[in-house]
Design a protein around this motif. Structure first.
Motif, mmCIF file in Angstrom:
data_model
loop_
_atom_site.group_PDB
_atom_site.id
_atom_site.type_symbol
_atom_site.label_atom_id
_atom_site.label_comp_id
_atom_site.label_asym_id
_atom_site.label_seq_id
_atom_site.Cartn_x
_atom_site.Cartn_y
_atom_site.Cartn_z
ATOM 1 N N ALA A 96 0.836 -1.225 -0.003
ATOM 2 C CA ALA A 96 0.002 -0.046 -0.007
ATOM 3 C C ALA A 96 0.890 1.267 -0.021
ATOM 4 C CB ALA A 96 -1.033 0.003 1.181
ATOM 5 N N ASP A 97 1.875 1.276 0.910
ATOM 6 C CA ASP A 97 3.028 2.502 0.785
ATOM 7 C C ASP A 97 3.556 2.764 -0.534
ATOM 8 O OD1 ASP A 97 2.216 2.861 3.601
ATOM 9 O OD2 ASP A 97 4.303 1.786 4.318
ATOM 10 N N ALA A 98 3.599 1.704 -1.450
ATOM 11 C CA ALA A 98 4.269 1.678 -2.576
ATOM 12 C C ALA A 98 3.310 2.237 -3.671
ATOM 13 C CB ALA A 98 5.063 0.327 -2.968
ATOM 14 N N GLY A 99 1.912 2.401 -3.207
ATOM 15 C CA GLY A 99 0.913 2.825 -4.143
ATOM 16 C C GLY A 99 0.198 1.414 -4.757
ATOM 17 N N LEU A 100 0.422 0.342 -4.444
ATOM 18 C CA LEU A 100 0.178 -1.015 -4.864
ATOM 19 C C LEU A 100 -0.983 -1.164 -4.067
ATOM 20 C CD1 LEU A 100 3.497 -2.946 -5.751
ATOM 21 C CD2 LEU A 100 1.869 -1.769 -7.556
ATOM 22 N N THR A 101 -2.238 -0.627 -4.388
ATOM 23 C CA THR A 101 -3.464 -0.829 -3.298
ATOM 24 C C THR A 101 -4.398 -1.671 -3.840
ATOM 25 O OG1 THR A 101 -4.500 1.202 -4.622
ATOM 26 C CG2 THR A 101 -2.941 1.815 -2.584
ATOM 27 N N THR A 102 -4.289 -2.534 -4.845
ATOM 28 C CA THR A 102 -5.357 -3.287 -5.255
ATOM 29 C C THR A 102 -4.931 -5.044 -5.067
ATOM 30 O OG1 THR A 102 -5.719 -1.989 -7.164
ATOM 31 C CG2 THR A 102 -6.670 -4.125 -7.398
ATOM 32 N N PHE A 103 -5.611 -5.395 -4.195
ATOM 33 C CA PHE A 103 -5.350 -6.818 -4.039
ATOM 34 C C PHE A 103 -6.578 -7.647 -4.366
ATOM 35 C CE2 PHE A 103 -3.392 -4.019 -0.770
ATOM 36 C CZ PHE A 103 -2.423 -4.693 -0.579
ATOM 37 N N ASP A 104 -5.876 -8.967 -5.099
ATOM 38 C CA ASP A 104 -6.853 -9.999 -5.759
ATOM 39 C C ASP A 104 -6.761 -11.232 -4.637
ATOM 40 O OD1 ASP A 104 -8.282 -11.216 -8.172
ATOM 41 O OD2 ASP A 104 -6.784 -12.619 -7.737
ATOM 42 N N MET A 105 -8.270 -11.686 -4.361
ATOM 43 C CA MET A 105 -8.210 -12.871 -3.469
ATOM 44 C C MET A 105 -9.517 -13.664 -4.080
ATOM 45 S SD MET A 105 -9.534 -10.315 -0.502
ATOM 46 C CE MET A 105 -8.982 -8.943 -1.508
ATOM 47 N N ALA A 106 -9.881 -14.730 -3.161
ATOM 48 C CA ALA A 106 -10.975 -15.565 -3.558
ATOM 49 C C ALA A 106 -11.593 -15.944 -2.193
ATOM 50 C CB ALA A 106 -10.775 -16.542 -4.545
ATOM 51 N N ASP A 107 -12.858 -16.431 -2.210
ATOM 52 C CA ASP A 107 -13.581 -16.991 -1.031
ATOM 53 C C ASP A 107 -12.939 -18.393 -0.769
ATOM 54 O OD1 ASP A 107 -14.422 -18.347 -3.314
ATOM 55 O OD2 ASP A 107 -16.672 -18.070 -2.745
ATOM 56 N N ILE A 108 -12.072 -19.060 -1.733
ATOM 57 C CA ILE A 108 -11.513 -20.451 -1.750
ATOM 58 C C ILE A 108 -10.147 -20.179 -1.354
ATOM 59 C CG2 ILE A 108 -13.403 -21.683 -2.937
ATOM 60 C CD1 ILE A 108 -11.250 -21.809 -5.172
ATOM 61 N N TYR A 109 -9.486 -18.847 -1.117
ATOM 62 C CA TYR A 109 -8.073 -18.900 -0.783
ATOM 63 C C TYR A 109 -7.774 -18.802 0.565
ATOM 64 C CZ TYR A 109 -7.255 -17.174 -5.683
ATOM 65 O OH TYR A 109 -7.094 -17.271 -6.995
ATOM 66 N N GLY A 110 -8.396 -19.906 1.195
ATOM 67 C CA GLY A 110 -8.007 -19.967 2.802
ATOM 68 C C GLY A 110 -8.210 -18.697 3.435
ATOM 69 N N PRO A 111 -7.393 -18.094 4.138
ATOM 70 C CA PRO A 111 -7.865 -16.959 5.169
ATOM 71 C C PRO A 111 -7.518 -15.688 4.347
ATOM 72 C CG PRO A 111 -5.597 -17.595 5.639
ATOM 73 C CD PRO A 111 -6.052 -18.329 4.566
ATOM 74 N N ALA A 112 -7.446 -15.506 3.018
ATOM 75 C CA ALA A 112 -7.068 -14.525 2.377
ATOM 76 C C ALA A 112 -8.189 -13.119 2.439
ATOM 77 C CB ALA A 112 -7.129 -14.648 0.721
ATOM 78 N N GLU A 113 -9.532 -13.315 2.369
ATOM 79 C CA GLU A 113 -10.360 -12.576 2.699
ATOM 80 C C GLU A 113 -10.339 -11.917 4.009
ATOM 81 O OE1 GLU A 113 -14.098 -13.526 -0.368
ATOM 82 O OE2 GLU A 113 -14.228 -14.404 1.427
ATOM 83 N N ASP A 114 -10.040 -12.911 5.065
ATOM 84 C CA ASP A 114 -10.048 -12.220 6.573
ATOM 85 C C ASP A 114 -8.715 -11.473 6.786
ATOM 86 O OD1 ASP A 114 -12.213 -13.547 7.903
ATOM 87 O OD2 ASP A 114 -11.177 -15.397 7.527
ATOM 88 N N ILE A 115 -7.700 -11.844 6.056
ATOM 89 C CA ILE A 115 -6.356 -11.130 5.994
ATOM 90 C C ILE A 115 -6.545 -9.601 5.455
ATOM 91 C CG2 ILE A 115 -3.938 -10.956 5.284
ATOM 92 C CD1 ILE A 115 -3.755 -14.062 5.560
ATOM 93 N N PHE A 116 -7.106 -9.605 4.260
ATOM 94 C CA PHE A 116 -7.683 -8.429 3.766
ATOM 95 C C PHE A 116 -8.389 -7.391 4.641
ATOM 96 C CE2 PHE A 116 -10.159 -5.622 1.255
ATOM 97 C CZ PHE A 116 -9.262 -4.879 0.560
#
Length: 340
Positions: free
Chosen positions: A45-65
């Protein structure tokens, strides 16, 4: 913060042209410490890379986001994050309640009131209930629950079928790299005609498209192919033309990289970013493990306006890729590798 180029999807959402991929926290790439993963997202985010791609089947990805999103908002930053997720149901009845329940779960985990983008995946085209699911998703988009309705790993034929039903699709997430150029066969043309962006993954072949593998003997053991990505994309290289041809490609890429004072990864990413219909490239982030964030500078360089591949670069790269097998003939259209 760097000025990372953006692209606007058809529903109005602006996303970075390099997206941070979160498949790597799914568990298929090793154990992930959620707290460390949340912490590691700050550097992107600090570098300006503010877009994150995840999925409901990627383990804890949505929780982490969600945890990072809450922390990020409380820090007072006025630069919003974009969270793109996927709805990947098992085949079966797709009534509205099933779809709503899945989206509510994603919103709860991501700690948002609406979803920036839902990228729908379906495992079996023979079960036409994907059209029911997309109809409900389209209705929910009209109601403001979803901003962008998108697809993941759908082929051109099915994209045409869906758009002909009046369902507006913003993007399709597909594999696209110097190894796998199937989108150029026919999908690219369809997307350009219908204002659909391609969001691409596998662009760095799980890290194989890097200096690290230049001049190296072919990795074959599980110890060498130690992540799901390395194993997956090594198989793709085998289908494409094998390790010897891949070495020729790395030589061509390294020559271009030296010319532009950048990495092999930056050249490989820039090549795909420059393809027609490509809105963005998804670069996997091994959040919460040692070395997370080390590829940020490569990502920034790859989308910098200063990096312009020359006709000489293209000629050298394409002299190699022309010698490869036709993956469209071998595998089929984009996403066909996920379906029997």
């Amino acid at each position: 913060m760097s000025t990372v180029p953006k692209v606007r999807l058809s529903g109005g959402l602006e996303i970075c042209r390099v997206l941070n991929g979160m498949w790597q926290v799914s568990g298929a790439h090793g154990v992930v410490d959620n707290a460390k993963a949340v912490e590691a997202m700050q550097a992107y985010a600090d570098a300006g890379l503010t877009t994150f791609d995840m999925a409901d089947i990627y383990g804890p990805a949505e929780d982490i986001f969600g945890q990072f999103n809450k922390k990020y908002k409380s820090s007072g930053s006025d630069v919003p994050l974009q969270g793109l997720t996927k709805f990947v149901p098992r085949t079966g009845p797709m009534d509205r309640k099933v779809v709503e329940k899945a989206l509510q779960r994603s919103m709860s985990r991501m700690q948002v009131d609406s979803l920036d983008c839902v990228q729908f995946h379906w495992w079996d085209y023979r079960d036409k209930r994907y059209l029911d699911a997309l109809g409900h998703l389209s209705d929910l988009q009209q109601e403001g629950v979803i901003r962008e309705l998108a697809l993941t790993n759908f082929d051109t034929q099915r994209m045409e079928e869906i758009t002909n039903r009046g369902i507006r699709i913003s993007s399709n997430q597909v594999q696209y790299s110097l190894i796998d150029q199937r989108p150029a066969a026919k999908m690219e043309q369809f997307c350009l005609a219908n204002n659909i962006q391609l969001l691409t993954y596998g662009t760095l072949a799980g890290g194989l498209l890097s200096e690290r593998y230049l001049g190296k003997t072919e990795p074959t053991s599980r110890a060498e192919l130690y992540t799901a990505s390395l194993s997956k994309y090594k198989n793709m290289i085998n289908s494409w033309g094998g390790w010897s041809l891949f070495q020729d490609l790395l030589v061509a890429l390294e020559t271009a990289a030296r010319r532009h004072d950048c990495s092999v990864a930056s050249v490989a990413t820039r090549y795909v970013l420059d393809r027609p219909a490509v809105g963005g490239v998804i670069v996997g982030c091994r959040l919460g493990v040692a070395g997370a964030g080390q590829h940020i500078s490569d990502s920034l360089r790859s989308c910098s306006p200063d990096l312009k591949l020359t006709a000489e670069d293209h000629a050298a790269i394409e002299a190699v890729t022309r010698r490869s097998r036709d993956l469209m003939a071998l595998i089929g259209d984009c996403g066909d590798e996920y379906r029997s």
